[in-house]
Design an enzyme around this catalytic site. Structure first.
Site, short mmCIF file in Angstrom:
data_model
loop_
_atom_site.label_atom_id
_atom_site.label_comp_id
_atom_site.label_asym_id
_atom_site.label_seq_id
_atom_site.Cartn_x
_atom_site.Cartn_y
_atom_site.Cartn_z
N GLY A 182 0.82 -1.19 0.00
CA GLY A 182 0.00 0.00 0.00
C GLY A 182 0.85 1.24 0.00
O GLY A 182 2.08 1.18 -0.08
N GLY A 183 0.20 2.41 0.10
CA GLY A 183 0.93 3.66 0.11
C GLY A 183 1.83 3.79 1.32
O GLY A 183 2.85 4.48 1.29
N PHE A 184 1.47 3.16 2.43
CA PHE A 184 2.27 3.20 3.65
C PHE A 184 3.48 2.28 3.52
O PHE A 184 4.58 2.60 3.98
CB PHE A 184 1.40 2.76 4.84
CG PHE A 184 2.07 2.93 6.18
CD1 PHE A 184 2.05 4.15 6.84
CD2 PHE A 184 2.69 1.86 6.79
CE1 PHE A 184 2.65 4.30 8.07
CE2 PHE A 184 3.30 1.99 8.03
CZ PHE A 184 3.28 3.22 8.68
N GLY A 185 3.29 1.14 2.90
CA GLY A 185 4.37 0.18 2.74
C GLY A 185 3.84 -1.22 2.57
O GLY A 185 2.63 -1.44 2.40
N PRO A 186 4.72 -2.24 2.63
CA PRO A 186 4.29 -3.62 2.44
C PRO A 186 3.49 -4.14 3.64
O PRO A 186 3.63 -3.65 4.76
CB PRO A 186 5.62 -4.39 2.31
CG PRO A 186 6.60 -3.55 3.06
CD PRO A 186 6.18 -2.13 2.85
N ASP A 218 -10.49 8.19 2.37
CA ASP A 218 -9.88 7.30 1.37
C ASP A 218 -10.65 5.98 1.26
O ASP A 218 -10.06 4.91 1.28
CB ASP A 218 -8.42 7.04 1.71
CG ASP A 218 -7.66 6.45 0.51
OD1 ASP A 218 -8.06 6.72 -0.64
OD2 ASP A 218 -6.69 5.71 0.72
N LYS A 226 1.62 -4.18 8.91
CA LYS A 226 1.86 -3.12 7.92
C LYS A 226 3.11 -2.35 8.33
O LYS A 226 3.15 -1.74 9.40
CB LYS A 226 0.64 -2.20 7.82
CG LYS A 226 0.78 -1.16 6.71
CD LYS A 226 -0.56 -0.52 6.35
CE LYS A 226 -1.04 0.44 7.39
NZ LYS A 226 -2.20 1.22 6.94
#
Length: 820
Positions: free
Chosen positions: A518-522, A634, A537
């Site tokens: 995702g935009g935050f990371g894996p 979102d 996350k």
């Protein structure tokens, strides 16, 4: 002679006019109201006459609003005996009986209010309250012979009594219509049970479906009722003559409470500014504790727990199924039996909706101490509590049966459960158990000695570790010095997990454990030491998100508990590592199924409709019912996760924002979210509000029905996106063509069409035109007539200037987020 004749004629006409004006709101014994005639209350608010509901051609006598919301019916006389044509007549007999006759003079309905005393002067009057009253005016003190307020239907008006007349045995209950086209009594019955301490029930046929709980001095425990409040006052009367509940309006506002055919109760308020009814409150068993007696006797239910049922203190599951899992239909039983001669003690349980009070005993003058003594002296008493929570609590309520249908909530009410004295103090030990305890004590003593020695050796290490831990805490709190106190408070509500524990759970973040990005990371699948599966996350080094989103996610979601929101289990903040740990969702995200040609077949229409309703309830909770009111910002298919039963859970609160009370809109220079789901006012002007989430929800609904992505949609005949295509089909009366082909075998066409209609209402171009999520939930679960939608946002037939302004938004201002 001619002058005299003219004077006489004028007098007669004047008399007739005055008579007509004097009887505008009444019917006397010499009058007949035919189909087409009406009477109106003095203030012009209510009107009585014949009408046909919805699409039906049957004729009924009813009362409806006249001044506002013309045609909104609040009471029906002949609910079960309609007239099939317009030959009906309403009349009042000289004995005070109100009658409805058909064209052949057959009596098809009667108020059964005739009195035998003569002479009688009777009249029917429609009051300003909406109450239809038959008066006996033969004496100075007018007497009520009959009134419609004693016979409620599906609508509860201010001033109506809901309860039981103990002198006559008359019960004032509420029964919804069968459908919007049929006012005959539906299958649900709302009533106040007076067998014991009064409480409110809902029955379907002979089966109790759910219970609001007893009156606690301010409200029925299970009702979402704010008392006191500035809009209306509530009153509960309980004496030797009657037991009833009613409410009165404090201002000029117009309100009504309606039970819909599917047993959802809504409190509606008329808004003069918009000329429409607004949903002020909604009552429905939407969570997992909604059913009556779900957990059986001596168990409590909590919708935010899985499984929701749990035995009360001092009790154990009565029946265990295979794998030692409780069969909650059988409830719980005592670990140690009550023996009256051996004494008993009480265990206090706080924050509960009291158990079923049928068969209970109560006294309004006793103190809590006197109540405890009364329960202690009665061998068959199982629990006690204050009956009134006002002024610190008063009155006494005793239970003598099994404690059934106890629900945990946030109410500050205490229940005291009777347990065997030995349950709290420990049973008397036998000689064999004493020997066993001696051996255990010796082992414990030796172990303690060894531990003390080791403690002295390890003291220096512990001090060093403590200094390191304090430094980590200082680093963590330094993340946001500006709002440090709030940050600390919110972190304390969640477990702080060690990096070592997370590394172990994910096999050192193995590529084989990775389940998404995702935009935050894996995102990785992990298994904690206790065997619990989790989703981990981890912030990536290349992510545009960071500390702010990490902190925001924790602050928002730590205080949220709802069956349709993903649960945050803990976090890790170790130097540069920012990690969030969630409950693991077996079926991952909605977009993996919705937009995949093979997997989409796994989502039949019942599952999709359940997902739509679940999302709506979750967003409604964020906007209105949660401790923190949240705008998500979102909402998209990738942020809707699915559990093992395909139930939806909203995730990813990194971009969410809090709001307070009526402060539901704000503006930002940095637009974040995902193209295709962002509302026009947010994309163009940076204005976001709860209506921004409503827009995103509408896009999701249309995507779920069609199985197509809004942004990637294309059509051979036009350049519309998915919203424009849905709007074009709706205007042509071909909305069903939007449904994807895989749903043909399982679809329920009225539900599909209603979902499309609601979706179009949510994506209207102007935020003010979009409904609130409370209205959306109501529209999805009812059969009410829906308002007509206006054109959606970004529709290609609109002026190109607005579209150009949207397309010119700098792409770097949008944070693209992808599925976990």
């Amino acid at each position: 002679m001619e002058i005299g004749y003219m004077i006489l004629l004028f007098s007669c006409v004047l008399f007739l006019l005055l008579s007509s004006c004097a009887t505008l709101n009444t019917i006397s014994t010499n009058q007949v109201i035919k189909d087409g005639d009406t009477i109106v209350s003095d203030d012009n608010m209510f009107e009585l006459g014949f009408f046909s509901p919805g699409r039906s051609k049957n004729r009924y006598v009813g009362i409806w609003y006249k001044k506002i919301s013309t045609g909104t019916v609040v009471w029906v006389a002949n609910r079960e005996t309609p007239i099939t044509d317009k030959s009906g007549m309403l009349e009042l007999s000289r004995h005070g009986n109100l009658l409805i006759r058909s064209g052949d003079n057959t009596v098809i309905w009667s108020s059964n209010s005739a009195i035998s005393t003569m002479p009688v002067v009777v009249v029917v009057q429609l009051l300003d309250t909406g109450n239809l009253v038959v008066w006996d005016r033969s004496t100075k003190n007018e007497c009520v012979i009959w009134q419609s307020f004693d016979h409620p239907g599906n609508t509860f008006l201010p001033g109506m009594k809901f309860g039981k007349d103990l002198a006559t045995g008359r019960e004032r209950v509420m029964i919804p219509w069968k459908s919007v086209d049929d006012p005959s009594p539906g299958e649900y019955l709302h009533y106040i049970d007076t067998n014991g301490y009064p409480q409110m029930f809902v029955r379907q046929g002979s089966v109790i479906r759910w219970r609001y709980g007893p009156w606690n001095g301010l409200k029925f425990q299970g009702l979402r009722l704010k008392n006191p409040n500035p809009i209306y006052s509530v009153q509960f009367v309980m004496n030797e003559k009657e037991i009833y509940f009613k409410y009165e309006i404090k201002s000029s506002a117009v309100q009504r409470v309606v039970v819909l055919p599917d047993d959802i109760t809504v409190r509606l308020r008329w808004m003069d500014q918009t000329q429409e009814w607004t949903v002020h409150n909604i009552e429905a068993p939407t969570d997992s504790c909604g059913g009556y007696g779900l957990c059986g006797p001596y168990a409590s239910c909590n919708a935010n727990r899985y499984p929701p049922c749990r035995c009360m203190a001092g009790f154990k599951p009565q029946v265990l199924d295979e794998w030692d899992r409780a069969n909650w239909s059988s409830g719980c039983e005592r670990k140690r039996a009550l023996v009256c001669e051996c004494g008993s003690e009480f265990k206090k349980i706080s924050g509960v909706i009291f158990p079923d009070t049928r068969g209970s005993w109560y006294n309004h003058s006793m103190t809590l101490e006197e109540c405890e003594m009364a329960c202690r002296m009665k061998c068959n008493c199982t629990a006690y509590a204050n009956s009134d929570i006002r002024n610190g609590g008063s009155g006494c309520l005793l239970w003598f049966d099994e404690l059934m249908d106890t629900t945990e909530n946030d109410d500050k009410q205490d229940l005291y459960i009777k347990l065997a004295a030995s349950e709290l103090a420990g049973k008397q030990d036998s000689p064999s158990s004493l020997n066993k305890k001696k051996r255990v004590f010796t082992a414990v003593f030796l172990t303690t000695s060894v531990v003390l020695l080791l403690f002295m050796v390890a003291y220096a290490c512990i001090k060093k570790q403590k200094r390191l831990h304090m430094k980590e805490r200082e680093d963590r709190y330094a993340l946001d010095k500006k709002d440090n106190s709030v940050w600390m408070e919110d972190l304390d509500e969640l477990p702080l997990l060690s990096l070592n524990k997370i590394v172990k759970a994910t096999d050192n973040f193995s590529i084989n454990k990775k389940i998404g990005e995702g935009g935050f990371g894996p995102v990785y699948k992990g298994v904690l030491e206790d065997g619990q599966e989790v989703a981990v996350k981890r912030l990536s080094e290349t992510s545009q998100q960071g500390i702010e989103e990490f902190k925001n996610e924790i602050i928002c979601i730590a205080k949220l508990q709802h069956r349709n929101l993903v649960k945050l289990l803990g976090y890790c903040n170790h130097r540069t590592e920012l990690i969030l740990v969630y409950e693991y969702m077996t079926n991952k995200s909605l977009d993996l199924y919705l937009f995949d040609e093979t997997r989409s077949s796994m989502l039949d229409w019942p599952k999709r409709f359940n997902i739509i309703q679940g999302m709506a309830r979750g967003i409604l909770y964020l906007h209105q019912d949660s401790r923190l009111q949240i705008i998500h910002r979102d909402l998209k298919a990738g942020n809707i996760l699915l559990d093992g039963d395909m139930n939806p859970k909203i995730s990813d609160f990194g971009l969410a924002r809090k709001f307070v009370g009526s402060d539901t809109a704000t503006k930002t220079k940095k637009v974040v979210g995902t193209y295709g789901y962002i509302s026009p006012e947010y994309a163009v002007h940076g204005r976001f509000s709860i209506k921004s989430d409503v827009y995103s929800f509408g896009v999701l609904v249309l995507e779920i029905v069609s199985g197509r992505k809004n942004r990637e949609f294309s059509h051979d005949d036009h350049n519309d996106n998915l919203l424009g295509h849905a709007w074009r089909l709706y205007k042509q009366g071909r909305s069903i063509e939007l449904m994807c082909a895989s749903l043909r075998a399982s679809c329920v066409i009225p539900e599909v069409l209603r979902s499309i209609h609601v979706g179009l209402l949510c994506v209207q171009n102007h935020a003010k035109d979009r409904p609130t999520m409370l209205s959306v939930v109501l529209m999805l679960v009812s059969e009410s007539v829906l308002p007509q939608p206006k054109h959606p946002a970004f529709y290609s037939e609109e002026s190109s200037s607005e579209l150009e302004s949207v397309s010119s938004v700098d792409g770097s201002m949008i944070t693209h987020l992808y599925a976990r």
